[in-house]
Design a protein around this motif. Structure first.
Motif, PDB file in Angstrom:
ATOM      1  N   SER A 130      -1.879   6.491  -5.982  1.00  0.00           N
ATOM      2  CA  SER A 130      -1.116   5.504  -6.750  1.00  0.00           C
ATOM      3  C   SER A 130      -0.379   6.163  -7.906  1.00  0.00           C
TER       4      SER A 130
ATOM      5  N   LYS B 176       0.828  -1.212   0.000  1.00  0.00           N
ATOM      6  CA  LYS B 176       0.000   0.000   0.000  1.00  0.00           C
ATOM      7  C   LYS B 176       0.861   1.261   0.000  1.00  0.00           C
TER       8      LYS B 176
ATOM      9  N   PRO C 100      -4.429  -0.700  -3.565  1.00  0.00           N
ATOM     10  CA  PRO C 100      -5.139   0.546  -3.255  1.00  0.00           C
ATOM     11  C   PRO C 100      -5.419   0.682  -1.767  1.00  0.00           C
TER      12      PRO C 100
ATOM     13  N   VAL D  70      -7.643   7.274  -4.285  1.00  0.00           N
ATOM     14  CA  VAL D  70      -6.767   6.116  -4.486  1.00  0.00           C
ATOM     15  C   VAL D  70      -5.997   6.247  -5.792  1.00  0.00           C
TER      16      VAL D  70
END
Length: 457
Positions: free
Chosen positions: A58, A34, A40, A54
């Motif tokens: 990312s 993570k 996510p 998210v």
């Protein structure tokens, strides 16, 4: 064994040395995934807001290595036109490292749902200790080992890349840690400091991303080998389990337990990670008092069926692990082959400063260790999976073949014990010691070619 009995045994501790069942085995692994945007984050927001947050997180994490990889790609192109062979190999090495980091992050992000479901499957169905018997093994030791491997390897990889990024501070020269092309002057005030932080951050992310795949691979192999140990002990002692369920004769069983061989006297190397311990029969006597006894044939059938189910769970888990890792291992094999060759060449033919040599040795060491992790543990799982037959023969099951109820289960177990677990690279190569030899041979063949090219005027 019915569901209520299974639940009671699952929560039962066989002795003061036994360990309770753990709900989540992969806390450390999931945290590192993570942190690098490969799984996510879970946030308590509406669906659209959650997806946006998210995605942004990312994207920011993965884009750091992606943009560095793009700049190194341009640097490699420029070096191919005007640079020396050492400069070309140096730029190509860093290009391969950062592009693989980007690939790994995107690969696990795209397969994060399947990976998470796989980890939850193991959390739900694993056995934390063997069937009740005069002796038992606990799986807790493999959990501790897999967690330590993850933490130590992540810290080592992160520290290795971090130290590489500190090279300009150590030498006292105003240069960036990574020598790559920029469309502007990177050494001007404020821009230099910003780029330095960005490069250092990208290197740390790259180091953790590299460690995630290999540490998860090793952790899963250790845990699966631990499950095989639990299965081996259950197979070895399922006759005692049947007697315990059928007719609990505490005095007679205690006498037989006292005559069992000790850990040092028993057959060596029965188990890979787990240690066989004696059961506290008074605890099992209490459980027996809460349950109606079974006829011996029914209890024997129950024990064999549970061993068959555990073996099937292990094989299914290893099959899913193979499906998840074989594309990753294929690209990893290519990356390690090229990186190993280029790092050795740059170390031999490149700049001779002490700091640079130490950094190259550090990267080379991490690369070799990672290759060993994939090949050695792949070999370990394959070899250990073939030992089910040995454990089954220790139970002396053939003395009970007159009981027709267990014949089919015994045949299923005997057939399944011949199935070796193989972890491959793209279904082309088995990840074992032979693959290690092949990668090293290919890398040094490329190294010889590069040296011949460098020797030409």
């Amino acid at each position: 064994m019915d569901h209520s009995e299974s639940s009671q045994c699952a929560s039962l501790l066989y002795s003061h040395e036994d360990q309770a069942r753990i709900g989540d085995l992969f806390t450390a692994q999931v945290i590192t995934f993570k942190a690098t945007g490969q799984i996510p984050l879970k946030i308590g927001q509406p669906h659209k807001v959650k997806f946006l947050v998210v995605f942004i997180y990312s994207f920011v994490i993965i884009s750091q290595t992606f943009f560095v990889g793009m700049l190194f790609l341009k640097t490699s192109y420029d070096m191919l036109i005007n640079g020396k062979l050492e400069e070309i190999t140096d730029a190509v090495t860093m290009t391969i490292i950062f592009w693989f980091s980007t690939y790994a992050a995107c690969y696990w992000l795209l397969r994060s749902r399947r990976l998470f479901a796989f980890l939850q499957y193991i959390n739900q169905y694993y056995w934390h200790h063997s069937l009740p018997g005069l002796s038992f093994v606990s799986w807790h030791r493999t959990y501790v080992l897999s967690k330590r491997v993850t933490i130590v390897w992540t810290v080592v990889c992160m520290a290795g890349t971090f130290v590489y990024g500190l090279q300009p501070l150590v030498t006292g020269v105003r240069v960036l840690p990574l020598k790559m092309w920029y469309p502007f002057d990177p050494l001007q005030p404020y821009v230099y400091e910003l780029l330095y932080v960005q490069q250092l951050s990208a290197q740390i992310v790259m180091g953790i991303t590299f460690s995630n795949g290999s540490s998860l691979f090793v952790s899963l192999v250790i845990l699966m080998c631990g499950q095989f140990d639990v299965l081996f002990c259950s197979l070895k002692n399922f006759t005692y389990y049947s007697r315990l369920r059928a007719n609990f004769e505490l005095e007679k069983l205690s006498k037989e337990q006292a005559e069992l061989p000790t850990y040092l006297d028993d057959e060596l190397n029965q188990y890979l990670y787990c240690k066989e311990l004696l059961t506290d029969l008074s605890i099992l006597e209490h459980l027996h008092a809460l349950q109606p006894p079974k006829a011996f044939p029914a209890a024997l059938k129950s024990g064999v069926e549970q061993c068959v189910h555990l073996h099937r769970f292990i094989l299914e888990a290893c099959k899913e692990m193979e499906e998840l890792f074989n594309p990753y291992c294929l690209v990893k094999s290519i990356q390690v082959t090229l990186q190993l060759c280029l790092l050795v060449f740059v170390g031999v033919a490149g700049e001779r400063s002490l700091v640079r040599i130490l950094n190259l040795v550090q990267y080379l060491t991490l690369t070799v260790i990672e290759l060993l992790m994939f090949t050695y543990f792949g070999e370990l799982l394959r070899e250990h999976s073939l030992r089910c037959g040995e454990a089954f023969w220790r139970s002396q099951w053939w003395t009970h073949t007159h009981i027709s109820a267990i014949r089919q289960d015994v045949l299923i177990m005997l057939v399944n014990t011949k199935r070796a677990v193989r972890l491959t690279a793209g279904k082309f190569y088995v990840m074992d010691i032979e693959r290690l030899r092949s990668v090293v041979t290919q890398a040094f063949s490329f190294l010889t070619l590069l040296q011949k090219l460098a020797a030409k005027p």
